[in-house]
Design an enzyme around this catalytic site. Structure first.
Site, mmCIF file in Angstrom:
data_model
loop_
_atom_site.group_PDB
_atom_site.id
_atom_site.type_symbol
_atom_site.label_atom_id
_atom_site.label_comp_id
_atom_site.label_asym_id
_atom_site.label_seq_id
_atom_site.Cartn_x
_atom_site.Cartn_y
_atom_site.Cartn_z
ATOM 1 N N GLY A 17 0.958 -1.045 0.197
ATOM 2 C CA GLY A 17 -0.189 0.056 0.206
ATOM 3 C C GLY A 17 0.373 1.307 0.112
ATOM 4 O O GLY A 17 0.473 2.148 0.596
ATOM 5 N N SER A 19 2.105 3.412 -2.550
ATOM 6 C CA SER A 19 1.491 4.575 -3.546
ATOM 7 C C SER A 19 0.816 5.460 -3.041
ATOM 8 O O SER A 19 1.333 6.516 -3.681
ATOM 9 C CB SER A 19 0.413 3.924 -4.726
ATOM 10 O OG SER A 19 -0.408 3.333 -4.124
ATOM 11 N N LYS A 42 -1.514 -1.809 -5.386
ATOM 12 C CA LYS A 42 -2.624 -2.178 -6.289
ATOM 13 C C LYS A 42 -3.203 -1.407 -7.569
ATOM 14 O O LYS A 42 -3.623 -1.542 -9.337
ATOM 15 C CB LYS A 42 -4.423 -2.879 -6.054
ATOM 16 C CG LYS A 42 -4.717 -3.783 -5.462
ATOM 17 C CD LYS A 42 -5.923 -4.395 -5.065
ATOM 18 C CE LYS A 42 -6.676 -3.606 -5.154
ATOM 19 N NZ LYS A 42 -8.046 -3.449 -4.891
ATOM 20 N N ASP A 74 -2.531 -7.656 -5.474
ATOM 21 C CA ASP A 74 -3.813 -7.431 -4.749
ATOM 22 C C ASP A 74 -3.088 -8.325 -3.326
ATOM 23 O O ASP A 74 -2.893 -9.083 -3.689
ATOM 24 C CB ASP A 74 -4.617 -8.364 -5.312
ATOM 25 C CG ASP A 74 -5.940 -7.945 -4.315
ATOM 26 O OD1 ASP A 74 -5.883 -8.015 -3.498
ATOM 27 O OD2 ASP A 74 -7.478 -8.157 -4.779
ATOM 28 N N TYR A 168 -14.231 -3.994 11.570
ATOM 29 C CA TYR A 168 -13.359 -3.442 11.240
ATOM 30 C C TYR A 168 -12.397 -3.904 12.223
ATOM 31 O O TYR A 168 -11.041 -3.867 11.819
ATOM 32 C CB TYR A 168 -13.124 -2.276 11.481
ATOM 33 C CG TYR A 168 -12.032 -1.243 11.074
ATOM 34 C CD1 TYR A 168 -11.007 -1.348 10.182
ATOM 35 C CD2 TYR A 168 -11.681 -0.251 12.050
ATOM 36 C CE1 TYR A 168 -9.799 -0.047 10.087
ATOM 37 C CE2 TYR A 168 -10.652 0.069 11.974
ATOM 38 C CZ TYR A 168 -9.640 0.136 11.417
ATOM 39 O OH TYR A 168 -8.391 1.412 10.882
ATOM 40 N N LYS A 172 -8.468 -5.136 11.959
ATOM 41 C CA LYS A 172 -7.116 -4.277 12.327
ATOM 42 C C LYS A 172 -6.670 -5.262 13.643
ATOM 43 O O LYS A 172 -5.668 -5.202 12.958
ATOM 44 C CB LYS A 172 -8.095 -3.099 12.688
ATOM 45 C CG LYS A 172 -6.257 -2.013 12.713
ATOM 46 C CD LYS A 172 -6.483 -1.901 10.854
ATOM 47 C CE LYS A 172 -5.104 -0.957 10.591
ATOM 48 N NZ LYS A 172 -4.808 -0.932 9.383
#
Length: 432
Positions: A17, A19, A42, A74, A168, A172
């Site tokens: 992640g 990007s 991705k 992914d 969530y 997490k």
């Protein structure tokens, strides 16, 4: 800010992640040391609302002094992760550090969370972290001062962090449980496994897209605070520094960074605590000053009270001058077709305290409507004390802060709740 030391020159770092957001900030910080950065994410094509792709991030990494390998991954796919790891080893000769940053979030209750969304969060957060760790570990075991760093919270088992978004929290915490177990499993082999979590909300492009405007931004810190804290952790001796659940500002304070206020997105603003931490803003300020820091949001007020507590008292007294009925009457005068098109949601307010009652605000149908009673189909239900309600619409209290500190209960769509905060700001500017 934490200075680069060159300790990571030539080391290979696999970041999921990366990007944009916190992941990219960490990548750039490590690149300034001359590290090799594998940008595993991705985003190969530009997103219409979110800037940055793996290729633009790679360009920035190389401009910062590192070497980059952008790779479309992914992390739910075992095959794609294996190929990315293989290409990283082929290009750079090994892997020394893994940063499990990629994450999916949906702050929805049990009945509002489709299984597709549940699977996404658990697939990316818990399973993705486990999978990437499993794939990288054979190379980390041969690496130089090897580390795994998960961007996940301490395991705070208070029910309040589960009840509003069970799926969530489970996802997490799955990342943190990976760190808890793997730290002990690989302690003797010298692979450090730790977690890092922000004390406050971090303002990123993703938060902006979800409706976080200037009022939200000024309560946040920059992603660079996470990057600097990650750098300090990843340059520790992996044989002795493992199994820790770290908070960004604590890491910096313990390593001699005194002025934490330099990370504030908007200098001088009160900060919004992040999820999963019991410490509120005032407690945070006290801890920081005890360590010699001067947080921008904490200043003395007359009588020895902090400015935040002083303003709260002023707001409480001012709230008694009006009533929810008057606030809704003011809202009624603001209704328009344009506002309905912009917000597109129905809100239910369940108020307690000195002015108890139920009210609704329809910003989804026609030209909008307000009224006393229950909405037929509310997109977002807010429960709070009536004094807090009036303070929020008078610009004297933040809905975001009230929610994070447990004073405001929200059920339903969190994104539209953030849109409503913008409406509150508009009312305040109009002095309604």
């Amino acid at each position: 800010m934490a200075a680069n030391t060159g300790k990571l020159v030539g080391r290979t770092v696999f970041i999921t992640g990366a990007s944009r957001g916190i992941g990219k900030a960490i990548a750039l910080k490590l690149a300034r040391d001359g590290a090799n950065i594998v940008i595993a994410a991705k985003t190969a094509e530009p997103h219409p609302k979110l800037p940055g792709t793996i290729y633009t991030a790679a360009k920035e990494v190389e401009e910062a002094g590192g070497k980059a390998l952008p790779y479309v991954v992914d992390i739910r796919s075992e095959e794609q992760v294996a190929k990315a790891v293989s290409e990283a080893v082929k290009k750079f000769g090994g892997i020394d550090i893994l940063v499990n940053n990629a994450s999916a979030i949906s702050l929805t209750g049990t009945l509002q969370t489709p299984m597709k969304r549940y699977d996404l969060m658990n697939g990316v957060n818990a399973r993705g972290t486990y999978l990437c760790s499993q794939a990288c570990l054979p190379h980390l075991l041969k690496g130089t001062n090897p580390h795994i760093l998960n961007i996940s919270p301490p395991l705070n088992m208070s029910a309040k962090w589960f009840k509003g978004h069970v799926a969530y929290t489970m996802a997490k915490y799955g990342m943190s449980m990976c760190a808890l177990g793997m730290a002990e499993e690989f302690r003797d082999e010298g692979v450090a496994v730790n977690t890092l979590w922000p004390r406050t909300a971090i303002y990123t492009a993703a938060m902006e897209m979800l409706g976080g405007g200037s009022e939200v931004a000024k309560q946040c810190r920059k992603p660079e605070i996470m990057a600097d804290a990650a750098y300090l952790m990843l340059t520790q001796d992996s044989k002795s520094f493992t199994g820790h659940f770290c908070i960004d500002d604590e890491v910096l304070l313990q390593n001699g960074v005194k002025d934490i206020s330099s990370y504030d997105f908007v200098p001088g603003s009160k900060l919004l605590p992040d999820f999963f931490l019991d410490v509120g803003p005032e407690d945070l300020a006290q801890q920081m000053t005890q360590h010699g820091a001067t947080p921008a949001f904490y200043k003395s007020a007359p009588g020895g009270a902090s400015s935040s507590s002083a303003s709260t008292s002023a707001s409480a007294s001012a709230a008694g001058d009006g009533s929810p009925a008057q606030t809704f009457q003011a809202l009624k005068g603001m209704l328009s077709k344009e506002l309905v098109q912009k917000i597109n949601a129905v809100f239910q307010f369940d108020l307690t305290g000195s002015h108890p009652g139920k009210w609704y605000l329809d910003l989804k149908n026609g030209t909008g409507a307000v009224g006393e009673g229950e909405a037929a189909e509310a997109d977002c239900t807010m429960g709070m004390d009536s004094a807090l309600f009036m303070d929020m619409f008078a610009g004297k209290a933040s809905a975001s802060t009230a929610f994070m500190t447990g004073k405001l209960k929200i059920k339903g769509n969190m994104a539209v709740a953030m849109k409503l905060e913008k409406l509150m700001q508009q009312m305040h500017k109009s002095k309604l």
